[in-house]
Motif scaffolding. Structure first.
Motif, PDB file in Angstrom:
ATOM      1  N   LYS A 389     -80.777-123.223 -56.690  1.00  0.00           N
ATOM      2  CA  LYS A 389     -79.660-123.213 -57.939  1.00  0.00           C
ATOM      3  C   LYS A 389     -78.187-123.449 -57.035  1.00  0.00           C
ATOM      4  O   LYS A 389     -78.069-122.928 -56.209  1.00  0.00           O
ATOM      5  CB  LYS A 389     -79.623-122.178 -58.956  1.00  0.00           C
ATOM      6  N   ASP A 390     -77.495-124.568 -57.687  1.00  0.00           N
ATOM      7  CA  ASP A 390     -76.205-124.559 -57.079  1.00  0.00           C
ATOM      8  C   ASP A 390     -75.215-124.827 -58.468  1.00  0.00           C
ATOM      9  O   ASP A 390     -75.498-125.751 -59.229  1.00  0.00           O
ATOM     10  CB  ASP A 390     -76.043-125.763 -56.176  1.00  0.00           C
ATOM     11  N   VAL A 391     -74.305-124.266 -58.513  1.00  0.00           N
ATOM     12  CA  VAL A 391     -73.454-124.360 -59.810  1.00  0.00           C
ATOM     13  C   VAL A 391     -72.350-125.550 -59.407  1.00  0.00           C
ATOM     14  O   VAL A 391     -71.463-125.098 -58.248  1.00  0.00           O
ATOM     15  CB  VAL A 391     -72.745-123.030 -60.237  1.00  0.00           C
ATOM     16  N   VAL A 392     -72.079-126.270 -59.999  1.00  0.00           N
ATOM     17  CA  VAL A 392     -70.907-127.538 -59.600  1.00  0.00           C
ATOM     18  C   VAL A 392     -70.314-127.777 -61.125  1.00  0.00           C
ATOM     19  O   VAL A 392     -70.594-127.742 -62.013  1.00  0.00           O
ATOM     20  CB  VAL A 392     -71.717-128.881 -59.223  1.00  0.00           C
ATOM     21  N   PRO A 393     -68.912-127.880 -60.633  1.00  0.00           N
ATOM     22  CA  PRO A 393     -68.064-128.340 -62.075  1.00  0.00           C
ATOM     23  C   PRO A 393     -68.014-129.788 -62.150  1.00  0.00           C
ATOM     24  O   PRO A 393     -68.006-130.665 -61.150  1.00  0.00           O
ATOM     25  CB  PRO A 393     -66.714-127.725 -61.673  1.00  0.00           C
ATOM     26  N   ILE A 394     -68.038-130.149 -63.318  1.00  0.00           N
ATOM     27  CA  ILE A 394     -68.130-131.740 -63.653  1.00  0.00           C
ATOM     28  C   ILE A 394     -66.966-132.001 -64.590  1.00  0.00           C
ATOM     29  O   ILE A 394     -67.122-131.522 -65.807  1.00  0.00           O
ATOM     30  CB  ILE A 394     -69.519-132.119 -64.260  1.00  0.00           C
ATOM     31  N   ARG A 395     -65.826-132.436 -63.977  1.00  0.00           N
ATOM     32  CA  ARG A 395     -64.661-132.722 -64.986  1.00  0.00           C
ATOM     33  C   ARG A 395     -64.413-134.049 -65.511  1.00  0.00           C
ATOM     34  O   ARG A 395     -64.993-134.890 -65.028  1.00  0.00           O
ATOM     35  CB  ARG A 395     -63.374-131.992 -64.335  1.00  0.00           C
ATOM     36  N   PRO A 396     -63.740-134.214 -66.742  1.00  0.00           N
ATOM     37  CA  PRO A 396     -63.335-135.643 -67.159  1.00  0.00           C
ATOM     38  C   PRO A 396     -62.279-136.246 -66.365  1.00  0.00           C
ATOM     39  O   PRO A 396     -61.676-135.537 -65.439  1.00  0.00           O
ATOM     40  CB  PRO A 396     -63.032-135.280 -68.686  1.00  0.00           C
ATOM     41  N   TYR A 397     -62.123-137.553 -66.613  1.00  0.00           N
ATOM     42  CA  TYR A 397     -60.934-138.145 -66.237  1.00  0.00           C
ATOM     43  C   TYR A 397     -59.715-137.673 -66.145  1.00  0.00           C
ATOM     44  O   TYR A 397     -59.619-137.463 -67.609  1.00  0.00           O
ATOM     45  CB  TYR A 397     -61.049-139.677 -66.361  1.00  0.00           C
ATOM     46  N   ARG A 398     -58.821-137.742 -65.609  1.00  0.00           N
ATOM     47  CA  ARG A 398     -57.334-137.187 -65.996  1.00  0.00           C
ATOM     48  C   ARG A 398     -56.626-138.512 -66.920  1.00  0.00           C
ATOM     49  O   ARG A 398     -57.342-139.505 -66.474  1.00  0.00           O
ATOM     50  CB  ARG A 398     -56.386-137.040 -64.933  1.00  0.00           C
ATOM     51  N   HIS A 399     -55.712-138.195 -67.690  1.00  0.00           N
ATOM     52  CA  HIS A 399     -55.052-139.300 -68.455  1.00  0.00           C
ATOM     53  C   HIS A 399     -54.595-140.572 -67.453  1.00  0.00           C
ATOM     54  O   HIS A 399     -54.536-141.683 -67.784  1.00  0.00           O
ATOM     55  CB  HIS A 399     -54.169-138.837 -69.091  1.00  0.00           C
ATOM     56  N   ASN A 400     -54.113-140.115 -66.117  1.00  0.00           N
ATOM     57  CA  ASN A 400     -53.614-141.099 -65.449  1.00  0.00           C
ATOM     58  C   ASN A 400     -54.629-141.691 -64.553  1.00  0.00           C
ATOM     59  O   ASN A 400     -54.210-142.627 -63.415  1.00  0.00           O
ATOM     60  CB  ASN A 400     -52.302-140.536 -64.296  1.00  0.00           C
ATOM     61  N   GLU A 401     -55.871-141.476 -64.598  1.00  0.00           N
ATOM     62  CA  GLU A 401     -56.966-142.001 -63.648  1.00  0.00           C
ATOM     63  C   GLU A 401     -57.805-142.937 -64.663  1.00  0.00           C
ATOM     64  O   GLU A 401     -58.836-143.666 -63.924  1.00  0.00           O
ATOM     65  CB  GLU A 401     -58.306-140.722 -63.408  1.00  0.00           C
ATOM     66  N   TYR A 402     -57.504-143.342 -65.910  1.00  0.00           N
ATOM     67  CA  TYR A 402     -57.989-144.268 -66.542  1.00  0.00           C
ATOM     68  C   TYR A 402     -57.377-145.383 -66.624  1.00  0.00           C
ATOM     69  O   TYR A 402     -56.272-145.535 -66.044  1.00  0.00           O
ATOM     70  CB  TYR A 402     -57.937-143.707 -68.197  1.00  0.00           C
ATOM     71  N   PRO A 403     -57.989-146.534 -66.564  1.00  0.00           N
ATOM     72  CA  PRO A 403     -57.350-148.072 -66.270  1.00  0.00           C
ATOM     73  C   PRO A 403     -56.271-147.946 -67.578  1.00  0.00           C
ATOM     74  O   PRO A 403     -56.627-147.472 -68.750  1.00  0.00           O
ATOM     75  CB  PRO A 403     -58.534-148.923 -66.642  1.00  0.00           C
ATOM     76  N   ARG A 404     -55.171-149.117 -67.249  1.00  0.00           N
ATOM     77  CA  ARG A 404     -54.391-149.119 -68.376  1.00  0.00           C
ATOM     78  C   ARG A 404     -54.614-149.536 -69.735  1.00  0.00           C
ATOM     79  O   ARG A 404     -54.399-149.296 -70.777  1.00  0.00           O
ATOM     80  CB  ARG A 404     -53.271-150.162 -67.565  1.00  0.00           C
ATOM     81  N   PHE A 405     -55.627-150.532 -69.843  1.00  0.00           N
ATOM     82  CA  PHE A 405     -56.269-150.905 -70.976  1.00  0.00           C
ATOM     83  C   PHE A 405     -57.770-151.127 -70.843  1.00  0.00           C
ATOM     84  O   PHE A 405     -58.513-151.435 -69.858  1.00  0.00           O
ATOM     85  CB  PHE A 405     -55.970-152.378 -71.359  1.00  0.00           C
ATOM     86  N   LEU A 406     -58.424-150.329 -71.714  1.00  0.00           N
ATOM     87  CA  LEU A 406     -59.995-150.263 -71.637  1.00  0.00           C
ATOM     88  C   LEU A 406     -60.710-151.618 -72.236  1.00  0.00           C
ATOM     89  O   LEU A 406     -60.052-151.888 -73.401  1.00  0.00           O
ATOM     90  CB  LEU A 406     -60.613-148.946 -72.374  1.00  0.00           C
ATOM     91  N   THR A 407     -61.666-151.835 -71.608  1.00  0.00           N
ATOM     92  CA  THR A 407     -62.454-153.171 -72.245  1.00  0.00           C
ATOM     93  C   THR A 407     -63.050-152.650 -73.634  1.00  0.00           C
ATOM     94  O   THR A 407     -62.928-153.592 -74.460  1.00  0.00           O
ATOM     95  CB  THR A 407     -63.281-153.752 -71.390  1.00  0.00           C
ATOM     96  N   VAL A 408     -63.662-151.433 -73.607  1.00  0.00           N
ATOM     97  CA  VAL A 408     -64.050-151.107 -75.060  1.00  0.00           C
ATOM     98  C   VAL A 408     -63.170-151.051 -76.132  1.00  0.00           C
ATOM     99  O   VAL A 408     -63.443-151.018 -77.298  1.00  0.00           O
ATOM    100  CB  VAL A 408     -65.007-149.920 -74.681  1.00  0.00           C
ATOM    101  N   ALA A 409     -61.884-150.991 -75.665  1.00  0.00           N
ATOM    102  CA  ALA A 409     -60.910-150.601 -76.876  1.00  0.00           C
ATOM    103  C   ALA A 409     -60.167-151.913 -77.235  1.00  0.00           C
ATOM    104  O   ALA A 409     -59.232-151.786 -78.154  1.00  0.00           O
ATOM    105  CB  ALA A 409     -59.835-149.958 -76.239  1.00  0.00           C
ATOM    106  N   TYR A 410     -60.384-153.006 -76.778  1.00  0.00           N
ATOM    107  CA  TYR A 410     -60.047-154.297 -77.213  1.00  0.00           C
ATOM    108  C   TYR A 410     -59.903-154.556 -78.897  1.00  0.00           C
ATOM    109  O   TYR A 410     -59.283-155.028 -79.479  1.00  0.00           O
ATOM    110  CB  TYR A 410     -60.497-155.459 -76.477  1.00  0.00           C
ATOM    111  N   PRO A 411     -61.002-154.116 -79.326  1.00  0.00           N
ATOM    112  CA  PRO A 411     -61.100-154.296 -81.080  1.00  0.00           C
ATOM    113  C   PRO A 411     -59.994-153.462 -81.512  1.00  0.00           C
ATOM    114  O   PRO A 411     -59.376-154.010 -82.605  1.00  0.00           O
ATOM    115  CB  PRO A 411     -62.555-153.887 -81.322  1.00  0.00           C
ATOM    116  N   TYR A 412     -59.983-152.437 -81.118  1.00  0.00           N
ATOM    117  CA  TYR A 412     -58.750-151.555 -81.629  1.00  0.00           C
ATOM    118  C   TYR A 412     -57.315-151.820 -81.210  1.00  0.00           C
ATOM    119  O   TYR A 412     -56.407-152.021 -82.204  1.00  0.00           O
ATOM    120  CB  TYR A 412     -58.849-150.153 -81.055  1.00  0.00           C
ATOM    121  N   TYR A 413     -57.102-152.590 -80.030  1.00  0.00           N
ATOM    122  CA  TYR A 413     -55.916-153.145 -79.957  1.00  0.00           C
ATOM    123  C   TYR A 413     -55.750-154.323 -80.791  1.00  0.00           C
ATOM    124  O   TYR A 413     -54.490-154.691 -81.321  1.00  0.00           O
ATOM    125  CB  TYR A 413     -55.797-153.876 -78.567  1.00  0.00           C
ATOM    126  N   ALA A 414     -56.800-154.966 -81.002  1.00  0.00           N
ATOM    127  CA  ALA A 414     -56.863-156.306 -81.796  1.00  0.00           C
ATOM    128  C   ALA A 414     -56.377-155.818 -83.350  1.00  0.00           C
ATOM    129  O   ALA A 414     -55.366-156.517 -83.905  1.00  0.00           O
ATOM    130  CB  ALA A 414     -57.863-157.209 -82.003  1.00  0.00           C
TER     131      ALA A 414
END
Length: 444
Positions: A389-414
């Protein structure tokens, strides 16, 4: 100089007599009567030849002790005392359980007069002995006795880690004693079973027994084993005679032949049985366990969600006094946070070392952050358990680590842009539109 020379010559001798067992060489042998130990000389000599140090004690000896100062006094226990109702010293069923919990291995041989202590100890590990006074009887596979209680069985376990093919394909084993049932779970294994024509019944001379038959056919286990979670091993035999010199040298009839007799397989059987019980074979270990991101060499201390990582582990199996590569197609890795989120089968690599086999897996981490356990939990019958067994932390991306515009969010931008344009158009129409039918305002 003479003293130094003597010590140097003594070292190789010490190495030669060391036991092959990975858990130690000190064995306590408990007998109903110490004077009967010569009846099992072949078995005891095999242990001595393999480097074990044997200590013999009577079952009613008041100095009998397995644990002192919360530590094991011996590495292994051979319990050849089925007729003793109450053992001396501190030897009880609870003591035997405590002994195995501390890593001690136990080999128990019983008889039709099975001791209550042995029955209670066996019940703790999922083995249920038949009632006192019962014997396994087979009117077809027997060894020329009037009562047909000395039976011959070759219904061995198929597990090569416990018994080699030479034993499983060799002569039948002679058995005279009580049968038992085993619980159907991973930790208990029936090593030797009775034939389909056998049954368990109470045997008393000149007495008619009206009780029903309790155990029938291949459900009767003659020799079984239990492996605890700490890899301590306990083996139960319903026959003490199975280990005797008399049975080891007796001829046994070949199945399907009325005339041909061969030497019984008892000696080869109890030698390999004791090797497995005392951890001289069937032992696994994990070495060189590591994991890292793809394209890197070291674990960075944490991972991000959806990272691709490489997990590596090497497995070795101990037998014949050496570590050998362990090869299996079913080694799996799990990424667990309460429940397994990811489970992958590790692949064997070609570049294995002389003593181990490397398994590698490419793992895509889940998109749920948290604290995970990377675990290889490998448990198979006849082999010691490997739990890494090995315990490891898995964390999310920080707010400044995401791309400026997300491709999946284009419908919401529109949709946001269209709402803004619609609001401007509506406001302009509202402000500058005038009803054509409304009267014009007069000016002076």
């Amino acid at each position: 100089m003479r003293l130094l020379y003597s010590l140097l010559t003594l070292v190789p001798c010490c190495l030669l007599v060391s036991a092959k067992s990975l858990s130690g060489n000190k064995v306590l042998v408990v007998l109903d009567d110490i004077a009967t130990k010569d009846q099992y000389s072949i078995f005891f000599n095999s242990l001595t030849d393999r480097g074990f140090s044997l200590t013999f004690n009577g079952a009613t000896d008041s100095s009998l002790s397995l644990i002192q100062y919360d530590e094991r006094s011996f590495d292994h226990l051979v319990l050849f005392s089925p007729d003793t109702k109450k053992y001396g010293g501190s030897l009880t069923a609870a003591t035997l359980v405590d002994f195995t919990n501390k890593g001690g291995n136990v080999l128990v041989a019983s008889s039709s007069n099975v001791s209550p202590v042995i029955q209670q100890f066996a019940a703790q590990v999922g083995i249920d002995f038949d009632d006192q006074g019962t014997s396994v009887i087979d009117h077809f596979q027997y060894n020329d006795t009037s009562a047909h209680t000395v039976i011959a069985s070759n219904h061995f376990t198929p597990l090569t880690a416990i018994l080699s093919p030479n034993v499983r394909q060799g002569a039948p084993v002679l058995f005279n004693g009580v049968g038992h049932l085993t619980s159907p779970h991973l930790y208990t294994t029936a090593i030797l079973k009775a034939g389909p024509t056998a049954y368990s019944y109470e045997t008393k001379e000149n007495v008619i027994v009206d009780d029903d038959i309790t155990l029938i056919g291949s459900e009767i286990a003659l020799v079984s084993s239990h492996q605890a979670l700490n890899n301590a091993r306990v083996t139960f035999s319903g026959s003490l005679d199975l280990f005797s010199d008399r049975f080891a040298t007796s001829p046994v009839k070949v199945h399907g032949s009325e005339q041909k007799y061969v030497k019984s397989g008892n000696e080869a059987f109890f030698n390999e049985l004791s090797q497995w019980t005392f951890q001289e074979k069937g032992v696994l270990k994990a070495v060189n366990v590591k994991h890292h991101k793809v394209g890197e060499e070291e674990f960075p201390g944490w991972y991000r969600i959806n990272d691709q990582i490489v997990y590596e582990i090497e497995l070795s199996e101990y037998f014949n006094d050496q570590w050998h590569p362990y090869v299996a197609p079913d080694v799996q890795l799990e990424a667990i946070m309460l429940d397994p989120y990811v489970r992958v089968t590790l692949n064997q690599t070609q570049n294995q070392s002389p003593s181990s086999t490397k398994y590698v897996g490419l793992v895509g981490l889940p998109d749920v952050y948290g604290v995970y356990t990377l675990q290889v939990n490998y448990k198979r019958h006849g082999l010691s358990y490997v739990v890494e067994k090995d315990v490891v932390p898995i964390r999310p991306y920080r707010h400044n680590e995401y791309p400026r515009f997300l491709t999946v969010a284009y419908p919401y931008y529109a949709s946001s842009g269209s709402m803004l344009v619609g609001f401007i158009v509506f406001s302009a129409v509202w402000l500058y539109n005038r009803d054509a039918g409304a009267p014009k305002k007069k000016t002076n």
